[in-house]
Design an enzyme around this catalytic site. Structure first.
Site, PDB file in Angstrom:
ATOM      1  N   ASP A 139       1.119  -1.618   0.302  1.00 17.34           N
ATOM      2  CA  ASP A 139       0.041  -0.104  -0.161  1.00 17.34           C
ATOM      3  C   ASP A 139       0.948   0.790  -0.126  1.00 17.34           C
ATOM      4  OD1 ASP A 139      -2.762  -1.846   0.216  1.00 17.34           O
ATOM      5  OD2 ASP A 139      -3.053  -0.997   2.483  1.00 17.34           O
ATOM      6  N   CYS A 202     -17.922 -16.009  -9.527  1.00 20.49           N
ATOM      7  CA  CYS A 202     -19.103 -15.141  -8.669  1.00 20.49           C
ATOM      8  C   CYS A 202     -20.510 -15.460  -9.449  1.00 20.49           C
ATOM      9  CB  CYS A 202     -18.878 -14.021  -9.343  1.00 20.49           C
ATOM     10  SG  CYS A 202     -17.488 -12.678  -8.487  1.00 20.49           S
ATOM     11  N   CYS A 205     -24.037 -14.441  -9.123  1.00 19.52           N
ATOM     12  CA  CYS A 205     -24.307 -13.744  -7.283  1.00 19.52           C
ATOM     13  C   CYS A 205     -24.208 -12.228  -7.842  1.00 19.52           C
ATOM     14  CB  CYS A 205     -23.285 -14.893  -6.125  1.00 19.52           C
ATOM     15  SG  CYS A 205     -23.602 -14.386  -4.642  1.00 19.52           S
ATOM     16  N   CYS A 208     -22.351  -9.741  -2.133  1.00 16.52           N
ATOM     17  CA  CYS A 208     -21.996  -8.679  -1.827  1.00 16.52           C
ATOM     18  C   CYS A 208     -23.101  -6.652  -2.249  1.00 16.52           C
ATOM     19  CB  CYS A 208     -20.721  -8.376  -3.031  1.00 16.52           C
ATOM     20  SG  CYS A 208     -20.411  -8.702  -4.512  1.00 16.52           S
ATOM     21  N   CYS A 256     -15.528  -1.062   6.313  1.00 15.24           N
ATOM     22  CA  CYS A 256     -16.611  -1.521   6.942  1.00 15.24           C
ATOM     23  C   CYS A 256     -16.277  -3.315   6.455  1.00 15.24           C
ATOM     24  CB  CYS A 256     -17.683  -1.136   5.865  1.00 15.24           C
ATOM     25  SG  CYS A 256     -19.282  -2.282   5.543  1.00 15.24           S
ATOM     26  N   CYS A 263     -20.136 -12.283   1.652  1.00 13.95           N
ATOM     27  CA  CYS A 263     -19.712 -13.838   0.471  1.00 13.95           C
ATOM     28  C   CYS A 263     -19.968 -15.312   0.706  1.00 13.95           C
ATOM     29  CB  CYS A 263     -17.684 -13.219  -0.203  1.00 13.95           C
ATOM     30  SG  CYS A 263     -17.192 -14.383  -1.103  1.00 13.95           S
TER      31      CYS A 263
END
Length: 373
Positions: A139, A202, A205, A208, A256, A263
């Site tokens: 990061d 995914c 779905c 999220c 959050c 998931c």
């Protein structure tokens, strides 16, 4: 390990330094450069202006390290459940309203925990291959970490834009080593997981997307409007938050976990009979894992903030920002139940010396008065 071929040496060395998931990808320009540029042009990065800086470097590892041939990516798991730690803090009152913090921040600062060993790994590789260069980042440098980790075979970039491993879910912290050492990719070696298009995982779905309270994830997935994301709003946004988003922010004070909690792949991960080991320094601190008492945070001093977040990745949240977040969470708590002490603490912030705190307190009180009427 000198008899091993370079790729095996790298991955074995990564495991020796405690990285339970590691992979190798090519140091090639991003195939999604146009999408990134449009995302920035649309202002979806909000106040994270640093994302637009050095964009040419962010989109091409060769600009980060001239002559780069490969990217070694590591994924570090952290605690994905809220099992109560030992010795929970005693609240001011049994019913004291609390604010939640994202799970990755419950333990020690991952930047320091991960980066130290990543540097050690890079040093070991430099010793073995003295003619090559190695640059680490956690990061801290302009790089598309999730995209590069995906290319290294550690999972796929999901609809919530996070990296997901098919067996171990998404509760990971990522680190990279960009190197001039030419290595075969994980895809070529089918290690550690087969590289499959994200849509194949995914599929249809939308959990999220449906669960995000602020509608931050695009309806089709794979793109995030950071200006609506609770993690961004609580951690990166330094201005007053749009009152229209207050109610949707719930009791979150920093970060959050909602799009990860729902998931299915994290459900799969939680049922693993042999889960990945987690570094001791990510052990949740009780005072963070149990949430912070809102009335306390509203009255925090600079020393209170520093003491609570010492050694935590949350120390980047400025005092006026965490108090702003606590005001919003307090407003949501007061909308659900009466708490005269908490309401008085919010009211007291209306005349605070911090402009950010003062404006937010006025917004919250206005909403509470409106709901009363």
């Amino acid at each position: 390990m000198a008899h091993l071929n370079p790729a095996d040496f790298v991955l074995t060395a990564a495991r020796t330094h405690g990285f339970v998931l590691a992979g190798i990808g090519p140091a090639t320009p991003s195939p999604h450069a146009d999408h990134v540029k449009q995302w920035l042009a649309d202002g979806k990065h909000g106040e994270m202006h640093y994302l637009a800086n050095h964009l040419d470097v962010r989109l091409n590892p060769d600009k980060l390290l001239p002559g780069a041939q490969s990217v070694i990516a590591v994924a570090e798991p952290y605690h994905a459940t809220n099992d109560p730690p030992a010795n929970p803090p005693t609240p001011a009152t049994p019913e004291a309203a609390r604010g939640r913090l994202a799970r990755y921040a419950h333990g020690d600062d991952y930047h320091k925990v991960l980066k130290k060993r990543l540097h050690q790994l890079a040093d070991a590789l430099a010793t073995e291959y003295p003619a090559e260069q190695f640059r680490t980042t956690v990061d801290t440098a302009p790089a598309l970490e999730r995209e590069l980790a995906t290319a290294a075979g550690l999972g796929w970039t999901a609809k919530n834009t996070l990296l997901i491993h098919p067996k171990h879910g998404s509760y990971f912290l990522l680190g990279l080593i960009v190197t001039t050492l030419e290595l075969p990719s994980s895809e070529a070696r089918d290690y550690p997981v087969p590289t499959v298009p994200a849509t194949d995982h995914c599929a249809n779905c939308t959990r999220c997307i449906d669960a995000c309270p602020t509608d931050a994830i695009a309806p089709e997935g794979y793109s995030l409007n950071a200006t609506r994301c609770i993690s961004y709003l609580t951690l990166e946004h330094r201005s007053p938050i749009d009152p229209a988003l207050h109610a949707s922010m719930g009791d979150w004070l920093g970060g959050c976990d909602i799009c990860q909690d729902v998931c299915p792949y994290n459900t799969i991960a939680s049922r693993q009979t042999s889960p990945l080991p987690i570094h001791d320094r990510y052990t949740p601190r009780p005072e963070l894992a149990h949430g912070l008492t809102l009335i306390d945070v509203l009255n925090w001093t600079a020393d209170d903030r520093a003491n609570t977040f010492r050694g935590s990745s949350l120390k980047r949240i400025k005092l006026d920002m965490i108090r702003r977040n606590a005001l919003i969470a307090s407003g949501n708590a007061l909308a659900q139940h009466h708490d005269s002490a908490l309401r008085a603490a919010v009211q007291a912030c209306v005349n605070d010396t911090s402009e950010l705190v003062r404006i937010t307190a006025q917004q919250v009180m206005k909403q509470l008065e409106k709901s009363k009427g």
